[in-house]
Design a protein around this motif. Structure first.
Motif, short mmCIF file in Angstrom:
data_model
loop_
_atom_site.label_atom_id
_atom_site.label_comp_id
_atom_site.label_asym_id
_atom_site.label_seq_id
_atom_site.Cartn_x
_atom_site.Cartn_y
_atom_site.Cartn_z
N GLU A 741 0.84 -1.19 0.00
CA GLU A 741 0.00 0.00 0.00
C GLU A 741 0.88 1.24 0.00
OE1 GLU A 741 -4.05 -0.70 2.39
OE2 GLU A 741 -2.27 -1.10 3.63
N ASN A 742 0.31 2.34 -0.49
CA ASN A 742 1.02 3.61 -0.49
C ASN A 742 -0.01 4.73 -0.41
OD1 ASN A 742 3.16 5.37 -0.54
ND2 ASN A 742 3.97 4.72 -2.52
N GLU A 743 0.42 5.89 0.09
CA GLU A 743 -0.51 7.02 0.21
C GLU A 743 0.24 8.34 0.11
OE1 GLU A 743 -1.25 7.74 4.85
OE2 GLU A 743 -1.83 5.72 4.21
N TYR A 744 -0.47 9.37 -0.31
CA TYR A 744 0.12 10.68 -0.55
C TYR A 744 -0.83 11.77 -0.07
CZ TYR A 744 2.75 7.79 -3.83
OH TYR A 744 3.50 6.79 -4.39
N THR A 745 -0.25 12.86 0.40
CA THR A 745 -1.01 14.07 0.72
C THR A 745 -0.58 15.17 -0.24
OG1 THR A 745 -1.17 13.49 3.06
CG2 THR A 745 -1.52 15.79 2.48
N LEU A 746 -1.53 15.72 -0.97
CA LEU A 746 -1.27 16.79 -1.93
C LEU A 746 -2.07 18.02 -1.52
CD1 LEU A 746 -1.41 14.58 -5.16
CD2 LEU A 746 0.62 15.31 -3.89
N LEU A 747 -1.84 19.13 -2.20
CA LEU A 747 -2.41 20.41 -1.79
C LEU A 747 -3.29 21.00 -2.87
CD1 LEU A 747 0.87 21.98 -0.36
CD2 LEU A 747 -0.95 20.92 0.95
N VAL A 748 -4.35 21.66 -2.42
CA VAL A 748 -5.17 22.48 -3.32
C VAL A 748 -4.67 23.91 -3.15
CG1 VAL A 748 -7.48 23.24 -3.95
CG2 VAL A 748 -7.13 20.95 -2.99
N ALA A 749 -3.88 24.36 -4.11
CA ALA A 749 -3.26 25.69 -4.01
C ALA A 749 -2.61 26.02 -5.34
CB ALA A 749 -2.23 25.71 -2.88
#
Length: 787
Positions: A741-749
């Motif tokens: 499994e893998n996960e990412y946090t990205l930004l709305v900007a």
């Protein structure tokens, strides 16, 4: 037993300070082994150890690691330090040659036994010994009839003059405190007049069912007569079931050192592999000398049957890379999921222990690391480190201690370096985990290096080392810096991916890391603060928050950490100590994930990447995903996830996506195992708290040792989305079991506005540096003003 050994390690040593030259004037070198002699009230000390730790234990120094105490301890290096140890010897040592063996003294010393001057030694890494047969006492006195006196000379202050012969003490995460001490065991060893000095094993594996041991036995005949003996050897499984192989050879030994060669074929061998390629099979290789049917000496080594070769990286021409950078173990290519070790566990080696090594190396394997790089700012590690790596299946790349200096060209200096390098190799060459030697660290890195003799020195080291081991050697790292290219090296060999960190907001990770184009990345920096619990152990309470001078003293690049928080979170996270610390660790993890996955996806064109560092050798606010006290940072979990041998990976060109902008991502799957996977389900989910919900899946087959793109993801960012959004990837087998499994946090900007804000902060930080240079006081203007 044919050998008698008394280990003088432990807590029975005593030590005293003297002004340079005073000790001999006072006659300390002549002190007898009296029970209540002059030494009786000296401080007790520990060997192996170091002077600072002994003084701290005795109450003469405050904890060197707390606050700014390292500078307060610099006076220690202005004195000579006398260490003494009383001991007795066993009666059954009589009739043998008796030696006093030092496995390592940092840096320069002179030695006496019972008032007899034995000699001097210089160089931290080379072992040395004295024949004490004629001066050792067998008398039965209380506490022992022998008085060993060791004078440690003040250590050298100019690292340029002792590089390669001593651990580095100068650079951007050193205080200038110079360690020294009897850092390795001291032993009394009684041997036959003809005995085995060392064993060398060079292993080749021409095919999977055959290994060859090309062995060389260095045998010392200290008599003045030629001797005819029988050499008898045994090879048997240590942690694996094998038949014992016995071999014999009649040998003629002339007076002095003799090198006896023997080639042994091993059919159906139990090979040694790194943990992700196979089992860590180890053998006992025992050699005996027999004279008139009586065994007179024995020496053994634990070895692994493995062959290391190098191949050129696919995708580069010889005009782009001159050297091979793909590591091959027993015929199988391996991508190095590496980390720069960052140790020893303590810069002051008197604070090291087997338990610390065991704990930290178990975490290395837990983090899915298959290789550790010991680069030239740190010493080649102690034997127990390599033994543990042998057992755990962690390969090791070991540099000699030549780093960042323009070294002298004179032959005396070169000869001293070569002596230490050869000793380092001979002590470690039989460990199967050791797969690479390297000459220098950042020694082709500046204009001064271009004009120095550094290149010739690294070449001579390689030529010399090759006479003592068949393990591959590399000149230095990096080989594709601007200065290295000016010196004639190719543009795509190796680079240190440190520019993103040191730019302090000058470039975002999405722009910096993909732009590097080279065969291997031996160093990639990311930093953070340790936990508050750990900070309290070395930062004074009144300096914890707001940050005080001790933060910068412990190498916190405060402006870089603050601006890196902004890059990752879109805010500086300065609301509290807890918020700031946690943010730096998550930011470090985010950089680790983005950068390491970028380079893993380039396999096989790229063959490895090393995070700098895994641990740290002092309490600091800089590198390491495991802090000085052995506590994992939040970034540890990012590294562990990123280095899974099988990994679904998301490729994005940026981390910020604006409202109404089309998001674009690519899903890859990386497989470092030599195992095919059939009918896996690759699924993905893109979501936020309310506006985004994109899902999908597909069936995929993975080739062994591969990196392959499987899917494109595209969608328009909703107008109402804000703050963060997340991506989760999952691989499951046909039974529904999770493979990875893998996960990412990205930004709305807006990416460009964020870059501009980051550059503005960096400009303010640069103004401080322009005024105060890199000194720690640049963060506190009032330090320069006195009322």
């Amino acid at each position: 037993m044919s050998r008698n050994i008394i280990d003088l390690s432990g807590c029975k040593w005593q030590m005293e300070r003297m002004r340079p030259g005073q000790g001999e004037k006072e006659g300390l070198n002549l002190l007898p082994a009296e029970y209540q002699g002059t030494h009786f009230s000296w401080n007790f000390a520990k060997v192996p150890g170091d002077v600072y730790t002994d003084l701290h234990r005795a109450g003469e120094l405050e904890d060197p690691y707390f606050g700014r105490n390292m500078h307060k301890a610099k006076w220690v290096a202005e004195y000579e330090w006398w260490y003494c140890r009383r001991f007795g010897v066993d009666e059954d040592m009589k009739g043998k040659r008796v030696y006093l063996e030092f496995e390592g003294v940092d840096y320069s010393c002179e030695v006496w036994l019972n008032g007899t001057y034995l000699g001097s030694h210089e160089g931290m890494f080379s072992d040395f010994k004295f024949d004490i047969t004629d001066c050792v006492s067998f008398a039965d006195w209380r506490g022992g009839a022998n008085m060993l006196m060791v004078k440690l000379n003040p250590p050298p202050k100019n690292y340029r003059n002792c590089g390669g012969k001593k651990v580095n003490f100068s650079g951007d995460y050193f205080s200038g405190l110079i360690p020294f001490g009897i850092w390795q065991p001291v032993k009394v060893v009684a041997l036959a007049e003809t005995h085995i000095e060392s064993i060398r094993t060079d292993i080749t594996v021409p095919k999977q069912d055959l290994a060859n041991i090309n062995a060389t036995f260095e045998i010392d005949n200290v008599t003045n007569k030629t001797k005819n003996l029988k050499l008898v050897g045994y090879l048997s499984g240590k942690n694996c079931e094998t038949e014992t192989i016995k071999f014999e050879q009649d040998i003629e030994l002339k007076s002095g050192i003799n090198n006896i060669e023997y080639s042994l074929d091993v059919k159906n061998p139990k090979l040694w592999w790194s943990w992700d390629l196979g089992d860590q099979n180890l053998y006992d290789f025992r050699i005996t000398l027999v004279e008139n049917s009586k065994e007179i000496d024995e020496l053994s080594e634990v070895i692994g049957l493995r062959e290391i070769t190098m191949e050129y990286n696919e995708g580069y021409t010889r005009e782009e890379t001159e050297f091979p950078w793909t590591f091959v173990i027993n015929g199988k290519k391996q991508f190095l999921r590496s980390a720069c070790w960052g140790g020893q566990p303590s810069f002051l080696y008197g604070q090291n222990s087997l338990k610390k090594y065991e704990d930290r190396l178990s975490m290395v394997k837990e983090a899915n690391i298959n290789n550790l790089r010991i680069f030239g700012w740190h010493p080649p590690e102690v034997p127990e480190f390599y033994r543990l790596c042998d057992e755990l299946g962690i390969t090791v790349w070991t540099n000699f201690t030549l780093a960042t200096q323009a070294y002298p060209k004179d032959q005396e200096f070169i000869d001293g370096v070569l002596h230490e390098c050869v000793a380092t190799v001979k002590q470690r060459r039989n460990h199967p985990s050791l797969i690479f030697w390297m000459g220098g660290e950042e020694v082709f890195f500046s204009g001064a290096h271009e004009e120095s003799g550094n290149k010739k020195l690294m070449e001579v080291i390689g030529e010399t080392v090759a006479k003592h081991t068949n393990v591959p050697y590399g000149l230095a790292s990096p080989l594709s810096s601007p200065s290295a290219i000016n010196m004639g090296f190719k543009a795509h060999e190796s680079e240190h991916a440190n520019g993103h960190y040191y730019s302090g907001g000058g470039s975002f990770m999405e722009d910096y890391y993909p732009a590097l184009d080279c065969a291997i990345i031996p160093e990639l920096t990311a930093a953070s603060a340790p936990s508050i619990k750990s900070l309290k152990k070395f930062i004074p309470e009144d300096e914890l928050w707001p940050m005080g001078l001790s933060w910068a003293y412990h190498w916190a690049d405060i402006d870089i950490l603050i601006n890196l928080n902004f890059e990752v979170f879109n805010e500086y996270k300065m609301g509290s100590l807890e918020e700031f610390v946690n943010a730096t660790q998550i930011a470090q993890g985010t950089v680790i994930q983005f950068a390491l996955e970028t380079y893993r996806r380039r396999k096989p064109k790229m063959s490895g990447v090393a995070l700098c560092h895994f641990i740290t050798h002092v309490p600091d606010i800089k590198w390491g995903v495991v802090d000085f006290y052995g506590e994992k940072k939040l970034s540890f979990d990012y590294l562990k996830r990123t280095y899974q041998p099988v990994l679904p990976s998301l490729e994005v060109v940026k981390r910020r996506w604006d409202n109404d902008e089309e998001f674009q991502g690519k899903i890859w799957v990386l497989n470092d195992y030599y195992q095919e996977y059939k009918n896996l389900t690759l699924s993905w989910e893109v979501y936020d708290n309310k506006d985004i919900n994109i899902t999908g899946s597909k069936t995929v087959n993975l080739s062994e040792n591969s990196a392959e793109k499987f899917e494109d993801i595209k969608f328009t960012m909703p107008k109402t989305a804000m703050d963060n959004f997340f991506v989760k990837l999952c691989l499951k087998d046909s039974d529904g079991n999770i493979v990875s499994e893998n996960e990412y946090t990205l930004l709305v900007a807006n990416q460009e506005r964020a870059k501009q804000k980051s550059l503005e902060y960096r400009q303010k930080a640069d103004a401080k540096k322009d005024k105060y240079d890199h000194g720690i006081y640049r963060y506190w203007d009032d330090m320069w003003e006195y009322e």
